[in-house]
Motif scaffolding. Sequence first.
Motif, mmCIF file in Angstrom:
data_model
loop_
_atom_site.group_PDB
_atom_site.id
_atom_site.type_symbol
_atom_site.label_atom_id
_atom_site.label_comp_id
_atom_site.label_asym_id
_atom_site.label_seq_id
_atom_site.Cartn_x
_atom_site.Cartn_y
_atom_site.Cartn_z
ATOM 1 N N HIS A 1 28.983 17.051 -20.356
ATOM 2 C CA HIS A 1 27.601 17.331 -20.128
ATOM 3 C C HIS A 1 26.708 16.691 -21.267
ATOM 4 C CE1 HIS A 1 28.133 20.420 -16.925
ATOM 5 N NE2 HIS A 1 28.981 20.696 -17.604
ATOM 6 N N LEU A 2 26.114 15.640 -20.859
ATOM 7 C CA LEU A 2 25.138 14.975 -21.687
ATOM 8 C C LEU A 2 23.847 15.174 -21.237
ATOM 9 C CD1 LEU A 2 27.198 11.731 -22.281
ATOM 10 C CD2 LEU A 2 26.452 13.390 -24.044
ATOM 11 N N GLU A 3 23.312 15.823 -20.243
ATOM 12 C CA GLU A 3 21.946 15.872 -19.655
ATOM 13 C C GLU A 3 21.039 16.619 -20.825
ATOM 14 O OE1 GLU A 3 24.905 17.511 -18.788
ATOM 15 O OE2 GLU A 3 24.294 19.075 -17.370
ATOM 16 N N ASN A 4 21.366 17.288 -21.668
ATOM 17 C CA ASN A 4 20.848 17.966 -22.506
ATOM 18 C C ASN A 4 20.839 17.296 -24.029
ATOM 19 O OD1 ASN A 4 20.064 20.145 -20.780
ATOM 20 N ND2 ASN A 4 21.973 21.148 -21.300
ATOM 21 N N TYR A 5 21.296 16.230 -24.113
ATOM 22 C CA TYR A 5 21.469 15.351 -25.217
ATOM 23 C C TYR A 5 20.099 14.656 -25.352
ATOM 24 C CZ TYR A 5 22.959 12.380 -29.000
ATOM 25 O OH TYR A 5 23.113 11.564 -30.435
ATOM 26 N N GLU A 6 19.300 14.804 -26.461
ATOM 27 C CA GLU A 6 17.948 14.047 -26.614
ATOM 28 C C GLU A 6 17.868 13.835 -28.080
ATOM 29 O OE1 GLU A 6 14.881 16.424 -24.916
ATOM 30 O OE2 GLU A 6 15.678 16.276 -22.973
ATOM 31 N N LYS A 7 16.857 13.215 -28.561
ATOM 32 C CA LYS A 7 16.653 12.875 -29.952
ATOM 33 C C LYS A 7 16.562 14.240 -30.738
ATOM 34 C CE LYS A 7 14.236 8.321 -29.486
ATOM 35 N NZ LYS A 7 13.150 7.600 -29.635
ATOM 36 N N ASN A 8 15.786 15.146 -30.168
ATOM 37 C CA ASN A 8 15.730 16.460 -30.923
ATOM 38 C C ASN A 8 16.678 17.296 -30.614
ATOM 39 O OD1 ASN A 8 13.286 15.150 -32.007
ATOM 40 N ND2 ASN A 8 12.066 15.811 -30.322
ATOM 41 N N SER A 9 17.525 17.404 -29.679
ATOM 42 C CA SER A 9 18.494 18.383 -29.230
ATOM 43 C C SER A 9 19.904 17.646 -29.071
ATOM 44 C CB SER A 9 18.222 18.890 -28.212
ATOM 45 O OG SER A 9 18.954 19.931 -27.464
ATOM 46 N N LYS A 10 20.718 17.467 -29.690
ATOM 47 C CA LYS A 10 22.291 16.861 -29.810
ATOM 48 C C LYS A 10 23.040 17.848 -29.416
ATOM 49 C CE LYS A 10 20.055 13.593 -32.564
ATOM 50 N NZ LYS A 10 19.718 12.374 -31.864
ATOM 51 N N ILE A 11 22.846 18.287 -28.050
ATOM 52 C CA ILE A 11 23.789 19.388 -27.480
ATOM 53 C C ILE A 11 24.593 18.450 -26.523
ATOM 54 C CG2 ILE A 11 24.087 21.156 -25.920
ATOM 55 C CD1 ILE A 11 21.322 22.533 -26.942
ATOM 56 N N ILE A 12 25.940 18.613 -26.675
ATOM 57 C CA ILE A 12 27.030 18.104 -25.869
ATOM 58 C C ILE A 12 27.973 18.995 -25.588
ATOM 59 C CG2 ILE A 12 28.673 16.068 -25.746
ATOM 60 C CD1 ILE A 12 27.182 14.333 -27.610
ATOM 61 N N THR A 13 28.290 19.202 -24.586
ATOM 62 C CA THR A 13 29.627 20.213 -24.001
ATOM 63 C C THR A 13 30.255 19.594 -23.137
ATOM 64 O OG1 THR A 13 27.546 21.739 -23.991
ATOM 65 C CG2 THR A 13 29.674 22.312 -22.945
ATOM 66 N N PHE A 14 31.544 20.017 -23.350
ATOM 67 C CA PHE A 14 32.731 19.342 -22.577
ATOM 68 C C PHE A 14 33.505 20.306 -21.991
ATOM 69 C CE2 PHE A 14 37.128 17.953 -21.876
ATOM 70 C CZ PHE A 14 37.097 17.046 -20.955
#
Length: 254
Positions: free
Chosen positions: A228-241
């Motif tokens: 899951h990279l849909e929530n990865y942004e400059k201000n939010s580095k959330i990555i889920t596998f």
Amino acid sequence: MGQIKEQKTKKKRYRLYGALVLLLGLAIIVLSFLILFHTQAIEVEGNEYSSKEEIVQLIKKDKYSFNTVYVWVKYMAGKGEKIPCLEKMEVRIRRPWILQVKVKEKPIYGYREGKDGYDYFDGDGYLIHQDAKQIEKVPVFEGVEWKEMKLYEKVKTDKDQLFEKMLQVSGEMKERELYPQKIKGEDNRISLLLGTVWVQLGSSATAEQIAQIPPILEKLGDQSGTLHLENYEKNSKIITFRIGELPEEVKNTE
């Protein structure tokens, strides 16, 4: 007076003879040129998916293509035609009677599977190749409805903006030497399949998101699941596998 006239007549004969010799010499040179540089063969290099026959026929279409020098000068001057699937086409004389054509094809960004085979398109969304065979390292595009498919023309879909975004994603992947089997657009969101990993990029699908994929895949090894990279942004580095989490369409192909 008679002697003077005779001398003038001789001079005229000599001039006429000289002119005839000159014309004959020029004719021999021209004939030798035409025979020596008569096109007998056209060699094509650099083509992988484009047709050699189509390239050769394009050159032969010109009525003066029987002369290798003419064809060479024509392409050197930038006046030569090339088929739309080529980025570059260079012509040189390998031997006086042999033309050598070197081509650089446009990269293929994706394909759709049709009734009679595969339709391949470039980064600008033009249909550049049709084949019964599947080309390796090219992703299938899904999630858009194909309206019209004509060779060398712009591909038309029901979601042109989404299609363009999918092409951009494919280009970013190619730059990183990543070759997904599939790129899918759904509800303006983009996902792709890399081996046994389903990558969700969301609606943004930025180059920064895609840049995270190679190091993550290296860490994952042979694990399968959804990244899951849909929530990865400059201000939010959330990555889920999520291990083992795969869409049904992917599970059915395993």
